[in-house]
Design an enzyme around this catalytic site. Structure first.
Site, PDB file in Angstrom:
ATOM      1  N   ARG A  44      -1.231   8.855   3.585  1.00 29.20           N
ATOM      2  CA  ARG A  44      -2.124   7.861   2.991  1.00 29.20           C
ATOM      3  C   ARG A  44      -2.862   7.133   4.125  1.00 29.20           C
ATOM      4  O   ARG A  44      -2.225   6.497   4.970  1.00 29.20           O
ATOM      5  CB  ARG A  44      -1.344   6.847   2.148  1.00 29.20           C
ATOM      6  CG  ARG A  44      -0.561   7.476   0.994  1.00 29.20           C
ATOM      7  CD  ARG A  44      -1.460   7.950  -0.123  1.00 29.20           C
ATOM      8  NE  ARG A  44      -0.750   8.717  -1.122  1.00 29.20           N
ATOM      9  CZ  ARG A  44      -0.131   8.203  -2.179  1.00 29.20           C
ATOM     10  NH1 ARG A  44      -0.137   6.898  -2.352  1.00 29.20           N
ATOM     11  NH2 ARG A  44       0.477   8.978  -3.048  1.00 29.20           N
ATOM     12  N   GLU A  81      -4.546   4.463   4.096  1.00 27.13           N
ATOM     13  CA  GLU A  81      -4.878   3.083   3.704  1.00 27.13           C
ATOM     14  C   GLU A  81      -4.569   2.106   4.839  1.00 27.13           C
ATOM     15  O   GLU A  81      -3.574   2.260   5.562  1.00 27.13           O
ATOM     16  CB  GLU A  81      -4.098   2.707   2.442  1.00 27.13           C
ATOM     17  CG  GLU A  81      -2.613   2.948   2.542  1.00 27.13           C
ATOM     18  CD  GLU A  81      -1.915   2.886   1.188  1.00 27.13           C
ATOM     19  OE1 GLU A  81      -0.700   3.073   1.171  1.00 27.13           O
ATOM     20  OE2 GLU A  81      -2.591   2.636   0.174  1.00 27.13           O
ATOM     21  N   ARG A  84       5.835  -2.748   3.309  1.00 26.45           N
ATOM     22  CA  ARG A  84       6.273  -1.619   2.486  1.00 26.45           C
ATOM     23  C   ARG A  84       5.348  -0.408   2.533  1.00 26.45           C
ATOM     24  O   ARG A  84       5.593   0.577   1.840  1.00 26.45           O
ATOM     25  CB  ARG A  84       6.434  -2.066   1.036  1.00 26.45           C
ATOM     26  CG  ARG A  84       5.145  -2.499   0.352  1.00 26.45           C
ATOM     27  CD  ARG A  84       5.421  -2.814  -1.103  1.00 26.45           C
ATOM     28  NE  ARG A  84       4.210  -3.103  -1.860  1.00 26.45           N
ATOM     29  CZ  ARG A  84       4.171  -3.213  -3.183  1.00 26.45           C
ATOM     30  NH1 ARG A  84       5.276  -3.052  -3.873  1.00 26.45           N
ATOM     31  NH2 ARG A  84       3.045  -3.482  -3.802  1.00 26.45           N
ATOM     32  N   HIS A  85       4.265  -0.461   3.325  1.00 30.16           N
ATOM     33  CA  HIS A  85       3.317   0.650   3.377  1.00 30.16           C
ATOM     34  C   HIS A  85       3.424   1.427   4.679  1.00 30.16           C
ATOM     35  O   HIS A  85       3.535   0.850   5.758  1.00 30.16           O
ATOM     36  CB  HIS A  85       1.882   0.147   3.198  1.00 30.16           C
ATOM     37  CG  HIS A  85       1.561  -0.238   1.790  1.00 30.16           C
ATOM     38  ND1 HIS A  85       1.618  -1.544   1.352  1.00 30.16           N
ATOM     39  CD2 HIS A  85       1.176   0.502   0.729  1.00 30.16           C
ATOM     40  CE1 HIS A  85       1.284  -1.589   0.065  1.00 30.16           C
ATOM     41  NE2 HIS A  85       1.012  -0.359  -0.331  1.00 30.16           N
ATOM     42  N   GLU A 127       7.662  -1.969  -6.540  1.00 33.39           N
ATOM     43  CA  GLU A 127       7.459  -0.643  -7.141  1.00 33.39           C
ATOM     44  C   GLU A 127       7.928   0.463  -6.206  1.00 33.39           C
ATOM     45  O   GLU A 127       7.631   0.457  -5.015  1.00 33.39           O
ATOM     46  CB  GLU A 127       5.973  -0.470  -7.470  1.00 33.39           C
ATOM     47  CG  GLU A 127       5.606   0.886  -8.026  1.00 33.39           C
ATOM     48  CD  GLU A 127       4.935   1.772  -6.982  1.00 33.39           C
ATOM     49  OE1 GLU A 127       4.193   1.274  -6.123  1.00 33.39           O
ATOM     50  OE2 GLU A 127       5.161   2.994  -7.038  1.00 33.39           O
ATOM     51  N   SER A 149       5.769   5.915  -9.322  1.00 39.55           N
ATOM     52  CA  SER A 149       4.666   5.983 -10.278  1.00 39.55           C
ATOM     53  C   SER A 149       4.762   7.323 -10.993  1.00 39.55           C
ATOM     54  O   SER A 149       5.004   8.355 -10.355  1.00 39.55           O
ATOM     55  CB  SER A 149       3.310   5.869  -9.577  1.00 39.55           C
ATOM     56  OG  SER A 149       3.073   4.553  -9.152  1.00 39.55           O
ATOM     57  N   ARG A 161      10.963   3.732   0.880  1.00 37.05           N
ATOM     58  CA  ARG A 161      10.891   2.471   0.138  1.00 37.05           C
ATOM     59  C   ARG A 161      12.121   2.281  -0.745  1.00 37.05           C
ATOM     60  O   ARG A 161      12.614   1.161  -0.918  1.00 37.05           O
ATOM     61  CB  ARG A 161       9.610   2.423  -0.708  1.00 37.05           C
ATOM     62  CG  ARG A 161       9.326   1.055  -1.284  1.00 37.05           C
ATOM     63  CD  ARG A 161       8.042   1.017  -2.091  1.00 37.05           C
ATOM     64  NE  ARG A 161       6.854   1.213  -1.269  1.00 37.05           N
ATOM     65  CZ  ARG A 161       5.612   1.135  -1.735  1.00 37.05           C
ATOM     66  NH1 ARG A 161       5.405   0.865  -3.012  1.00 37.05           N
ATOM     67  NH2 ARG A 161       4.580   1.335  -0.940  1.00 37.05           N
TER      68      ARG A 161
END
Length: 531
Positions: free
Chosen positions: A303, A305, A311-312, A454, A457, A505
């Site tokens: 990812r 991002e 948490r990323h 979270e 998903s 996570r």
């Protein structure tokens, strides 16, 4: 209709083989496109002929299932039987099966034979015109089905006197009801029977003067999701049937975004644009289209991002699951429930020393969870927040702060730190998410939370290619970059769903750590590329 399909398949295969290994010219491509349209028109005409005949009092016993009925509209309690489990002990019992129409053969106007295949096993289904059960129109409908379409068959098990040569199961299903769940295109890129033949079988036929179609390697790989439906490619999954899932390993270099959005690492791949896979989403769905039933993968996820949070990560280990569903996306949530409760129980029982070691350096309270995982709808979650004085957009996503607050409120009200929130707004979910049948503003999707954050998903996926392309375009994805993915749904796609988990996570939240980097062996974030 059967003759039209057979000629079309053979013609398409001849064109396919002639073009193998070289790029089609515009003239050749146009010729193939015209042929495809002719066959589609012929199939449509045949099906139309069924519908315009005189009203059939038995019409409710057969037909195409409307898409709205496949959008997790209801749980009916119907029980499906696996084709592999059909045997003589079920004689005279009514069964419901779902599979692919492998072969279709009409015998006059009053009888038709269907061979239905599920996970490599096949059974012969017989339609015979019978008062109050099977009409002539129903037989005609069955004969007009395209091969590899996914169908539901309800009928009575019978045991014939003579061995059945064209199916693995030595019983027949005397059909009472027949419904098409997912229709395949009339002309498939490759014929499954052709692809299943060995070179020795083809050479023996040629020596006897018989011409059989040989499906070359390029054609197989270009249509891999079809090639994988052949019996030889099902051996591995047969070995793992008792576990319910097959482990797969999908490409990490792909031509386009697998999730949508801009958080993708772009690169050049031998002169053409490519990117690192944001998830194995597209390929695990193609595996479902290849009749793998249930698949999972443990592998790297990328990812791009710019999220400088606790948490990323830009690269993490993803656990992805995809599975066929019969009626409702709650079946996927059932798997999540059993999987994680089982894992948590096992960790608590078998990893006490490891947990104690972590606890000495990073003290934490054991995770509190219920034997049966709590499920709340997104709207119920919004209501809980509103009652606590927290105002949020009812059709927007939850930010980190709001998720934590909801987790706190859920724990106070229900006594659990592990729960499922489902039926999210469609606008905040990926393009391949199935909309709700009763309100297109919401979706058949879910997130799973540990300690207010979270970790999962998941959703029912869109299996209808037209809706899939429409959803991709609405999410800003160039459909051309995922054309092979969308095409895999044109040959009969099972109703399916799945979920993705970030393992680092999960460990972070289970052990109540304050940063995901503590659980990654060599973390990669926006600022770290070494060691």
């Amino acid at each position: 209709m059967a003759d039209v399909s057979k000629e079309g398949v053979e013609g398409a295969m001849e064109e396919e083989e002639a073009a193998a290994g070289k790029k089609l010219s515009k003239k050749e491509a146009a010729k193939l496109e015209r042929q495809r349209k002719r066959q589609e028109h012929a199939a449509a005409a045949a099906l139309s002929a069924v519908s315009i005949e005189e009203a059939d009092p038995l019409a409710t016993n057969y037909g195409d299932v409307p898409l709205i009925e496949l959008q997790s509209k209801a749980v009916t309690g119907r029980k499906w039987t696996e084709v592999a489990d059909l045997n003589e002990e079920l004689k005279d019992q009514v069964v419901l099966i779902r599979g692919r129409a492998q072969t279709i053969r009409a015998v006059g106007k009053k009888m038709a034979f269907l061979v239905v295949r599920e996970k490599g096993f096949t059974v012969q289904c017989v339609l015979t015109v019978t008062p109050d059960v099977v009409s002539g129109q129903m037989v005609k409908y069955a004969a007009a089905l395209s091969k590899e379409s996914i169908i539901d068959v309800e009928g009575v098990i019978s045991v014939p006197k003579d061995p059945i040569k064209g199916a693995s199961q030595q019983v027949e299903v005397q059909v009472r009801k027949l419904y098409c769940v997912s229709k395949a295109i009339p002309i498939l890129p490759i014929n499954i029977e052709d692809a299943a033949r060995s070179d020795a079988e083809i050479e023996k036929a040629e020596q006897a003067g018989e011409k059989l179609v040989r499906v070359n390697q390029d054609t197989r790989l270009n249509n891999r999701f079809l090639d994988l439906r052949t019996p030889a490619n099902q051996l591995f999954r047969q070995f793992l049937l008792s576990e319910g899932c097959i482990e797969i390993h999908t490409p990490k270099l792909i031509p386009g975004s697998s999730e949508g959005g801009s958080a993708v690492f772009k690169l050049e791949y031998k002169g053409q644009p490519a990117c690192l896979a944001q998830s194995p989403q597209l390929h695990k769905q193609m595996a479902i289209c290849a009749d793998f039933g249930r698949v999972f993968e443990i592998g790297p996820v990328f990812r791009a991002e710019d999220s400088f949070t606790h948490r990323h990560l830009c690269e993490f280990v993803g656990l992805d699951v995809e599975m066929e569903i019969k009626e409702h996306y709650s079946e996927v949530m059932d798997v999540v429930d059993r999987l994680f409760v089982s894992m948590f129980d096992s960790i608590n029982q078998n990893c006490k020393k490891e947990l104690d070691a972590i606890g000495r350096q990073y003290p934490f309270e054991p995770l509190k969870y219920l034997p049966k995982t709590l499920r709340l709808t997104f709207e119920e979650g919004i209501q809980i927040l509103k009652e606590a004085g927290v105002e949020v957009d009812p059709l927007g996503d939850l930010n980190t702060e709001t998720e934590r607050k909801l987790g706190q409120l859920v724990f106070e009200k229900y006594g659990t730190e592990f729960y499922i929130l489902h039926r999210y707004p469609l606008a905040v979910r990926p393009f391949y998410t199935m909309p709700c049948y009763d309100n297109p503003a919401y979706s058949n999707s879910f997130d799973v939370f540990i300690r207010g954050e979270e970790i999962i998903s998941g959703a029912q996926r869109v299996h209808a290619p037209e809706l899939l392309a429409q959803r991709a375009e609405s999410c800003g994805i160039d459909v051309r970059t995922i054309s092979t993915y969308i095409d895999s749904f044109r040959c009969g796609a099972p109703i399916h769903g799945g979920f993705g988990v970030g393992l680092e996570r999960v460990v972070m939240l289970y052990c109540a750590l304050n940063n995901v980097r503590k659980t990654s062996l060599f973390p990669r974030d926006p600022q770290r590329l070494a060691p």
